[in-house]
Design a protein around this motif. Structure first.
Motif, PDB file in Angstrom:
ATOM      1  N   MET A   1       0.792  -1.191   0.024  1.00 16.90           N
ATOM      2  CA  MET A   1       0.129   0.147   0.052  1.00 16.90           C
ATOM      3  C   MET A   1       0.785   1.153  -0.110  1.00 16.90           C
ATOM      4  N   ALA A   2       0.686   2.094  -0.809  1.00 17.75           N
ATOM      5  CA  ALA A   2       1.414   3.303  -1.090  1.00 17.75           C
ATOM      6  C   ALA A   2       0.893   4.161   0.293  1.00 17.75           C
ATOM      7  N   THR A   3       2.271   5.168   0.858  1.00 18.41           N
ATOM      8  CA  THR A   3       1.918   5.953   1.959  1.00 18.41           C
ATOM      9  C   THR A   3       1.681   7.455   1.342  1.00 18.41           C
ATOM     10  N   VAL A   4       1.079   8.083   1.836  1.00 13.26           N
ATOM     11  CA  VAL A   4       0.785   9.471   1.428  1.00 13.26           C
ATOM     12  C   VAL A   4       1.993  10.273   1.982  1.00 13.26           C
ATOM     13  N   PRO A   5       2.421  11.091   0.926  1.00 15.50           N
ATOM     14  CA  PRO A   5       3.989  12.020   1.493  1.00 15.50           C
ATOM     15  C   PRO A   5       3.321  12.898   2.786  1.00 15.50           C
ATOM     16  N   THR A   6       4.547  12.931   3.488  1.00 18.08           N
ATOM     17  CA  THR A   6       4.338  13.901   4.670  1.00 18.08           C
ATOM     18  C   THR A   6       4.012  15.338   4.170  1.00 18.08           C
ATOM     19  N   ALA A   7       4.543  15.885   3.158  1.00 17.58           N
ATOM     20  CA  ALA A   7       4.325  17.119   2.586  1.00 17.58           C
ATOM     21  C   ALA A   7       2.633  17.073   2.401  1.00 17.58           C
ATOM     22  N   ALA A   8       1.823  16.153   1.914  1.00 16.83           N
ATOM     23  CA  ALA A   8       0.662  16.455   1.723  1.00 16.83           C
ATOM     24  C   ALA A   8      -0.093  16.177   2.929  1.00 16.83           C
ATOM     25  N   VAL A   9       0.270  15.331   3.872  1.00 18.15           N
ATOM     26  CA  VAL A   9      -0.291  15.297   5.074  1.00 18.15           C
ATOM     27  C   VAL A   9      -0.173  17.089   5.927  1.00 18.15           C
ATOM     28  N   ALA A  10       1.201  17.321   5.974  1.00 14.03           N
ATOM     29  CA  ALA A  10       0.971  18.664   6.477  1.00 14.03           C
ATOM     30  C   ALA A  10       0.302  19.854   5.759  1.00 14.03           C
ATOM     31  N   ALA A  11       0.485  19.609   4.511  1.00 12.87           N
ATOM     32  CA  ALA A  11      -0.411  20.859   3.637  1.00 12.87           C
ATOM     33  C   ALA A  11      -2.028  20.458   3.916  1.00 12.87           C
ATOM     34  N   THR A  12      -2.495  19.399   4.133  1.00 10.45           N
ATOM     35  CA  THR A  12      -3.885  19.218   4.263  1.00 10.45           C
ATOM     36  C   THR A  12      -4.136  19.637   5.641  1.00 10.45           C
ATOM     37  N   GLY A  13      -3.353  19.388   6.682  1.00 10.85           N
ATOM     38  CA  GLY A  13      -3.700  19.975   8.060  1.00 10.85           C
ATOM     39  C   GLY A  13      -3.815  21.447   8.149  1.00 10.85           C
ATOM     40  N   LEU A  14      -2.902  22.489   7.314  1.00  8.26           N
ATOM     41  CA  LEU A  14      -2.903  23.735   7.277  1.00  8.26           C
ATOM     42  C   LEU A  14      -3.981  24.156   6.458  1.00  8.26           C
ATOM     43  N   ILE A  15      -4.156  23.608   5.293  1.00  5.52           N
ATOM     44  CA  ILE A  15      -5.248  24.195   4.526  1.00  5.52           C
ATOM     45  C   ILE A  15      -6.662  23.854   5.064  1.00  5.52           C
ATOM     46  N   GLY A  16      -6.823  22.623   5.581  1.00  7.46           N
ATOM     47  CA  GLY A  16      -7.973  22.014   6.009  1.00  7.46           C
ATOM     48  C   GLY A  16      -8.390  22.635   7.316  1.00  7.46           C
ATOM     49  N   GLY A  17      -7.500  22.893   8.101  1.00  7.98           N
ATOM     50  CA  GLY A  17      -7.821  23.649   9.204  1.00  7.98           C
ATOM     51  C   GLY A  17      -8.467  25.035   9.042  1.00  7.98           C
ATOM     52  N   TYR A  18      -7.797  25.586   8.268  1.00  7.05           N
ATOM     53  CA  TYR A  18      -8.191  26.935   7.766  1.00  7.05           C
ATOM     54  C   TYR A  18      -9.804  26.861   7.187  1.00  7.05           C
ATOM     55  N   GLY A  19      -9.836  25.775   6.593  1.00  4.44           N
ATOM     56  CA  GLY A  19     -11.090  25.655   5.547  1.00  4.44           C
ATOM     57  C   GLY A  19     -12.239  25.477   6.752  1.00  4.44           C
ATOM     58  N   VAL A  20     -11.735  24.742   7.590  1.00  2.71           N
ATOM     59  CA  VAL A  20     -12.817  24.138   8.593  1.00  2.71           C
ATOM     60  C   VAL A  20     -13.419  25.146   9.430  1.00  2.71           C
ATOM     61  N   ALA A  21     -12.308  26.088   9.961  1.00  6.64           N
ATOM     62  CA  ALA A  21     -12.653  27.344  11.024  1.00  6.64           C
ATOM     63  C   ALA A  21     -13.544  28.081  10.107  1.00  6.64           C
ATOM     64  N   ARG A  22     -13.066  28.454   9.054  1.00 10.72           N
ATOM     65  CA  ARG A  22     -13.750  29.534   8.091  1.00 10.72           C
ATOM     66  C   ARG A  22     -15.358  29.306   7.923  1.00 10.72           C
ATOM     67  N   TRP A  23     -15.441  27.776   7.387  1.00 11.04           N
ATOM     68  CA  TRP A  23     -16.866  27.372   6.952  1.00 11.04           C
ATOM     69  C   TRP A  23     -17.851  26.952   8.107  1.00 11.04           C
ATOM     70  N   THR A  24     -17.174  26.760   9.299  1.00 12.51           N
ATOM     71  CA  THR A  24     -17.967  26.095  10.548  1.00 12.51           C
ATOM     72  C   THR A  24     -17.984  27.438  11.274  1.00 12.51           C
ATOM     73  N   LYS A  25     -17.277  28.307  11.265  1.00 14.22           N
ATOM     74  CA  LYS A  25     -17.069  29.611  12.033  1.00 14.22           C
ATOM     75  C   LYS A  25     -16.896  29.198  13.271  1.00 14.22           C
ATOM     76  N   ARG A  26     -16.230  27.946  13.653  1.00 11.04           N
ATOM     77  CA  ARG A  26     -15.793  27.434  14.755  1.00 11.04           C
ATOM     78  C   ARG A  26     -14.296  27.208  14.828  1.00 11.04           C
ATOM     79  N   ARG A  27     -13.530  28.075  15.375  1.00  8.73           N
ATOM     80  CA  ARG A  27     -11.883  28.054  15.382  1.00  8.73           C
ATOM     81  C   ARG A  27     -11.436  26.976  16.094  1.00  8.73           C
ATOM     82  N   GLU A  28     -12.305  26.483  17.028  1.00 13.78           N
ATOM     83  CA  GLU A  28     -11.658  25.180  17.651  1.00 13.78           C
ATOM     84  C   GLU A  28     -11.766  23.884  16.728  1.00 13.78           C
ATOM     85  N   LEU A  29     -12.713  23.930  16.178  1.00 13.55           N
ATOM     86  CA  LEU A  29     -12.780  22.643  15.340  1.00 13.55           C
ATOM     87  C   LEU A  29     -11.758  23.001  14.222  1.00 13.55           C
TER      88      LEU A  29
END
Length: 92
Positions: A1-29
């Protein structure tokens, strides 16, 4: 099974975190996403490159998360997030 590159994991965390905070209006989420992705990336960095490299990349990840906030005032929110994400992804 291929593993996801760590660069993609880190990028997903930063971009996804902002997206979740913005769209849910809940910074803690929004904070849960980069915390989980950062922990996963740090664990992989440690296994792949050792503790010193993992500590440096984790520090860069946290600094990017924190630095994106004041940078957003100058560049705009999405531009700031994408800029710091590119730096962390390139480093990892």
């Amino acid at each position: 099974m291929a593993t996801v590159p760590t660069a993609a994991v880190a990028a997903t965390g930063l971009i996804g975190g902002y997206g979740v905070a913005r769209w849910t209006k809940r910074r803690e989420l929004g904070g849960v996403v980069p915390a989980a992705a950062g922990a996963a990336a740090a664990n992989r960095w440690r296994r792949q490159a050792g503790g010193g490299v993992a500590a440096g990349l984790t520090t860069a990840y946290v600094a990017a998360f924190a630095g994106s906030h004041p940078l957003a005032g100058r560049l705009g929110a999405w531009t700031s997030v994408l800029t710091v994400t590119a730096g962390v992804a390139a480093a990892s």
